[in-house]
Design an enzyme around this catalytic site. Structure first.
Site, PDB file in Angstrom:
ATOM      1  N   THR A   1      37.120  43.869  39.302  1.00  0.00           N
ATOM      2  CA  THR A   1      37.074  44.985  40.237  1.00  0.00           C
ATOM      3  C   THR A   1      38.501  45.457  40.504  1.00  0.00           C
ATOM      4  O   THR A   1      39.424  44.665  40.419  1.00  0.00           O
ATOM      5  CB  THR A   1      36.449  44.458  41.543  1.00  0.00           C
ATOM      6  OG1 THR A   1      35.100  44.133  41.277  1.00  0.00           O
ATOM      7  CG2 THR A   1      36.546  45.426  42.700  1.00  0.00           C
TER       8      THR A   1
ATOM      9  N   GLY B   1      26.836  45.499  45.304  1.00  0.00           N
ATOM     10  CA  GLY B   1      27.750  44.442  45.740  1.00  0.00           C
ATOM     11  C   GLY B   1      28.534  44.858  46.974  1.00  0.00           C
ATOM     12  O   GLY B   1      28.127  45.766  47.706  1.00  0.00           O
ATOM     13  N   ASP B   2      29.671  44.185  47.201  1.00  0.00           N
ATOM     14  CA  ASP B   2      30.434  44.464  48.416  1.00  0.00           C
ATOM     15  C   ASP B   2      31.356  45.669  48.286  1.00  0.00           C
ATOM     16  O   ASP B   2      31.782  46.222  49.308  1.00  0.00           O
ATOM     17  CB  ASP B   2      31.262  43.239  48.808  1.00  0.00           C
ATOM     18  CG  ASP B   2      32.302  42.888  47.739  1.00  0.00           C
ATOM     19  OD1 ASP B   2      31.950  42.907  46.545  1.00  0.00           O
ATOM     20  OD2 ASP B   2      33.459  42.605  48.093  1.00  0.00           O
TER      21      ASP B   2
ATOM     22  N   THR C   1      37.706  41.534  46.194  1.00  0.00           N
ATOM     23  CA  THR C   1      37.113  41.371  44.870  1.00  0.00           C
ATOM     24  C   THR C   1      36.573  39.956  44.760  1.00  0.00           C
ATOM     25  O   THR C   1      37.189  39.024  45.258  1.00  0.00           O
ATOM     26  CB  THR C   1      38.157  41.612  43.763  1.00  0.00           C
ATOM     27  OG1 THR C   1      37.571  41.254  42.499  1.00  0.00           O
ATOM     28  CG2 THR C   1      39.411  40.766  43.944  1.00  0.00           C
ATOM     29  N   GLY C   2      35.425  39.823  44.137  1.00  0.00           N
ATOM     30  CA  GLY C   2      34.864  38.477  44.001  1.00  0.00           C
ATOM     31  C   GLY C   2      33.359  38.510  43.974  1.00  0.00           C
ATOM     32  O   GLY C   2      32.759  39.541  43.639  1.00  0.00           O
TER      33      GLY C   2
END
Lengths: 336, 336
Positions: free
Chosen positions: B202, B232-233, B253-254
């Site tokens: 990301t 996602g986030d 990111t993750g």
């Protein structure tokens, strides 16, 4: 002798206070949205909303009595309101600008911060159950659109034709909104303006179960006339819903864009955890100070681990009900 | 005489310290994702990632030098990384389990908490610009799927055929992942399992402009093999992105599901505002304590209003770069 009588009085008083506290411990609080225009509410509608809230909070309480989890309580109460066409969730949801029903929901568990949510589902009878299935049966937190529909179908949830959600009353409101929009088009051409008479009758619930665990959930048809694909705060963990055993559970309703920008549900939790505010003070700080200053209309219900309930709203009303451990129901629509 | 010399020494020292501080004031920090497997990175790839980061941070800095806003700086740097096929954003994004590219992005302004985001866009060349357009040209914060595509087209952003995003390398990885999945199917049948070798590349940026305003943004193709419709986030304000002039700007990111559940970006802001933590301490608290304990892999970059930069990650590496007011670039991929 005097000392003894004082001691007995003290003991008697403490037992009375203890009983009152136990009595007032709330185990479930629900809402049926923020109301912006009291004048629009006829006595007949007033009665219907109160009955709908009472029925939903009692259904969740039945689960509590049987030893069900906070998640079960939240899901049960919200399903009742989704099935009730008076609320803007499930059947009776408002329409997008394209004349469709796109439903959002989320649910969260306070003991482990697990969460699930769906955005823009169109064929799932009970979006809150889809949110729970995402939490329990997928690796994800948020599924949107056709993928979310397919997932719900895949895990065996009840699927309906999109026409199931449509009610005559909401469709008439939708047509009216479109007419209004034609006369006063949005500034961008990219979406309808926010209806000034918007009724945000999103639904939500926060429960404290017998094991002392909090859960929270929210379900909605979104903003009337929302642009196709618009996602509000209801399916956003941290905005419309949050639950953390270290603080409280929260469900929000209102002008979702503001609730996302201010991370309302998580901000209330953070104010409790990091500044030591009570649940009511934290809810007031966010809703009646930050959001009010910004022009973000709406409110929240919240419940902490001690069973202290809070409601905060800067709109004219907030349709809400709670029930205590012993089954005492309170229903309120406005300041009353 | 002695007093004078001491005074001069003190003045000289303070001017030196002042110069050092001014020198080290960071105006832009970017990331190209968290890395989970250093062994996979060939020397050639290492070089390419460093060059890509340097090029992107310098492009954002050019905007700063011309007096551009933090939003312009963030958008510019992220567009470069979206156009660079090495990063998992825009061209070169990973594939969903259905073999499509579904892109997420968000952007936020620290002075007024305005924000915009898109989820699951499939034809917009630069999703970060679509996020900005949602913020500036619609009444909404988050648009998803086909509605977001239509909006982006409507406001005149560059539209591409979905095949534009596909690269040979990512497609080969996708096929490999599908083979792996066939051998070890997900437990639910509802989605692919999280790839253990997941490269979360990301991209994101946080800027502090000449007016002292913070801005932050994030863009991604999401998790490789994500279920169709998974969000996602990255497009979630409060999870993957947040900016508040009273605290800092953040891009994460993750493993997105954890970042949503822990409201990572907003939690860092809250720890600074309500507990008085520094930006680095707040980022560490969330990433290296809360997320690490929960098993949520990844990291964040952050920048406060004084130009203090922070990076925190519990993965093996975090591809990142920052640039100071005077143009000094630092690029790091791992602990180095």
């Amino acid at each position: 002798m005097k000392t003894f009588s004082l001691l007995f009085t003290a003991l008697w008083l403490s037992s009375v206070v203890g009983a009152v506290c136990a009595e007032s411990k709330v185990v479930l609080v629900i809402h049926g949205g923020a109301a912006s225009d009291r004048a629009k509410l006829t006595p007949e509608m007033d009665k219907r909303y109160r009955a709908g809230l009472e029925e939903a909070v009692k259904a969740g309480y039945e689960v509590f009595k049987k030893g069900g989890s906070g998640l079960d309580m939240v899901e049960t109460s919200i399903r009742r309101m989704e099935d009730n066409p008076d609320f803007n969730a499930g059947k009776g949801a408002v329409f997008t600008s394209a004349g469709r029903n796109e439903l959002d929901a989320s649910i969260m568990e306070g003991r482990n911060l697990k969460a699930g949510a769906v955005a823009g589902v169109t064929v799932v009878k009970n979006p809150i159950s889809a949110a729970r299935a995402v939490m329990e049966k997928s690796k994800h937190v948020l599924l949107a659109g056709a993928g979310a529909n397919a997932f719900a179908k895949g895990v065996g949830l009840q699927i309906v034709d999109p026409s199931y959600f449509r009610t005559k009353e909401r469709w008439a409101e939708h047509k009216e909104l479109l007419e209004e929009e034609k006369k006063k088009p949005g500034t961008t051409g990219a979406g309808l303006s926010v209806p000034s008479t918007g009724e945000w009758s999103t639904v939500g619930a926060v429960a404290l179960d017998g094991s002392g665990n909090l859960a929270a959930g929210t379900s909605t048809g979104g903003m009337a006339g929302k642009r196709w694909g618009r996602v509000g705060d209801s399916p956003i963990i941290g905005a419309g819903t949050y639950a953390d055993n270290e603080a409280c559970g929260i469900s929000a309703t209102g002008h979702g864009e503001f609730f996302i920008r201010y991370a309302v549900a998580h901000d209330i939790v953070a104010l409790m955890k990091y500044k030591g505010l009570t649940v009511q003070a934290a809810a007031d700080e966010v809703v009646n100070k930050k959001l009010k200053t910004a022009g973000g209309s709406g409110g929240v219900i919240a419940l902490d681990r001690q069973g202290r309930v809070a409601a905060a709203y800067n709109s004219e009303g907030l349709f809400r009900a709670h029930i205590t451990e012993s089954g005492q129901v309170t229903v309120k629509l406005f300041q009353e």
